[in-house]
Design an enzyme around this catalytic site. Structure first.
Site, PDB file in Angstrom:
ATOM      1  N   ARG A  79       0.821  -1.225   0.000  1.00 13.07           N
ATOM      2  CA  ARG A  79       0.000   0.000   0.000  1.00 13.07           C
ATOM      3  C   ARG A  79       0.848   1.266   0.000  1.00 13.07           C
ATOM      4  O   ARG A  79       0.504   2.279   0.621  1.00 13.07           O
ATOM      5  CB  ARG A  79      -0.959   0.034   1.201  1.00 13.07           C
ATOM      6  N   SER A 131     -11.134  -0.113   2.843  1.00  8.65           N
ATOM      7  CA  SER A 131     -10.449  -0.389   4.124  1.00  8.65           C
ATOM      8  C   SER A 131      -9.918   0.910   4.697  1.00  8.65           C
ATOM      9  O   SER A 131      -9.177   1.625   4.023  1.00  8.65           O
ATOM     10  CB  SER A 131      -9.275  -1.330   3.907  1.00  8.65           C
ATOM     11  N   GLU A 173      -5.425   4.054   6.107  1.00 16.44           N
ATOM     12  CA  GLU A 173      -5.047   3.782   4.710  1.00 16.44           C
ATOM     13  C   GLU A 173      -5.358   4.935   3.742  1.00 16.44           C
ATOM     14  O   GLU A 173      -4.500   5.319   2.950  1.00 16.44           O
ATOM     15  CB  GLU A 173      -5.708   2.480   4.222  1.00 16.44           C
TER      16      GLU A 173
END
Ligand SMILES: Cc1cc2nc3c(=O)[nH]c(=O)nc-3n(C[C@H](O)[C@H](O)[C@H](O)COP(=O)(O)OP(=O)(O)OC[C@H]3O[C@@H](n4cnc5c(N)ncnc54)[C@H](O)[C@@H]3O)c2cc1C
Length: 333
Positions: free
Chosen positions: A159, A232, A328
């Site tokens: 990520r 998320s 995130e």
């Protein structure tokens, strides 16, 4: 280049957010003009795609940059697919499948644009976009220069990439189309789905794997067009196993994957599930019932509502497990 004032910033959390200036760029020549404009105004800027991974403030006193680059080109000789930054990611995946190009099918239905895909190295169901990218074409808003990043220069990791919080505007990407022809169906939830639905693995192809991924996603993730969310909200955490506080819950209560040298990846969804009933109620933000990593809003939440609820989750997880969650999506100041 089109400049507008006081424009709403579209975002999937449906936070009501207004940008002082909004610029649409639709060709490469516009970038030099954009560079001069930004230097002259001396205001902060924000590059937006489809707004599915940002947490925006009520007022952004700066310049929002939106792109309109929609090319899509399959070069079968050079084995690349070139896609403009504004192409919708799922539509792009569907086009790859139609052209019998492997590797993209597990990334079906991830919301957002092609241009944003390398920023946080989107990934799902055992695949990451970093494995599929050859070159990323950018314009640097700091230097006013065009630059091409090859895969290595993107410094992709879980990520993350060098493109995150950077001055580079991605306007086009070359993807590799020479991946091996194997299907990637080893991910646990794919295997569970195949077994539960008694699907013979030999009958699978790109299209059917993509449909399975869509079906799994639709069963656990809310459609942001119906229930506002940003996917998320927290990353999974990589941590030394010995640092986890097991005084209240045991290691077996958690979902853990071994990484290396005693380091493990901890599933953040399970951590939140275990502490969920200790959280204070928020009027405008809730944890999605089918997936506790996803925060949803009632379309009335402010950035502050979302962040303070996220902070409550982070504090409780830290107190109980000694694990520091990381948000995130990109929080815009
Ligand atoms: C329901 C749901 C499910 C999701 N599932 C997943 C998943 O499985 N895996 C996953 O990895 N992500 C997932 N996400 C997150 C999201 O889909 C991705 O991060 C996606 O890449 C965001 O695309 P976007 O166009 O909406 O980017 P935006 O939200 O508009 O922007 C995200 C970031 O990228 C930057 N950016 C956007 N476009 C450009 C550009 N052209 N050049 C430079 N910077 C740019 C922005 O400045 C911002 O920092 C999910 C989100 C939702 C709502």
């Amino acid at each position: 280049m089109i400049i507008s004032e006081n424009i709403n910033i579209s975002n999937s959390l449906k936070i009501n957010s207004c940008a002082k200036l909004y610029i649409q760029v639709s060709k490469k020549d516009d970038f030099v003009e954009l560079y001069k404009y930004i230097k002259n105004k001396n205001l902060p800027y924000l590059i937006v795609g489809e707004g599915t991974n940002i947490v925006v403030p009520e007022a952004f006193n700066g310049i929002v940059i939106a792109l309109d680059f929609n090319e899509l080109f399959f070069d079968h000789d050079l084995r690349i697919v070139r896609a403009g930054a504004s192409v919708n990611w799922h539509n792009f995946v569907c086009e790859c499948i139609k052209n019998d190009i492997h590797g993209f099918e597990n990334l079906s239905l991830i919301p957002g644009s092609v241009g944003a895909a390398p920023i946080q190295n989107i990934g799902a169901y055992g695949q990451e976009v970093s494995k599929l990218i050859k070159n990323v074409y950018c314009f640097d808003l700091n230097t006013g220069e065009f630059i091409t990043l090859d895969n290595k220069s993107c410094h992709f990791s879980y990520r993350n990439s060098i493109l995150k919080n950077n001055s580079l505007v991605v306007y086009s990407i070359d993807f590799k189309s020479d991946n091996n022809k194997l299907l990637n169906i080893e991910y646990e939830s794919i295997k569970r789905y195949l077994d539960a639905n008694r699907i013979d693995r030999k009958t699978l192809n790109l299209q059917s794997v993509s449909e399975i991924i869509c079906s799994i996603r639709n069963s656990i993730l809310p459609d942001p067009n119906i229930i506002p969310n940003a996917g998320s909200f927290f990353k999974n955490v990589i941590i030394d196993k010995n640092e986890i506080n097991t005084s209240e819950f045991s290691i077996d209560d958690l979902i853990i994957w071994d990484v290396e040298d005693g380091m493990v990846k901890v599933g953040s969804a399970r951590l939140i599930e275990l502490i969920q009933n200790r959280l204070p109620k928020s009027n405008n933000v809730t944890i999605y019932s089918n997936h506790s990593l996803v925060l949803t809003t009632n379309a009335k939440a402010s950035q502050g509502d979302v962040i303070s609820y996220a902070n409550e989750i982070m504090k409780t997880v830290k107190d109980v497990f000694n694990i520091k969650l990381e948000i995130e999506p990109i929080v815009i100041n």
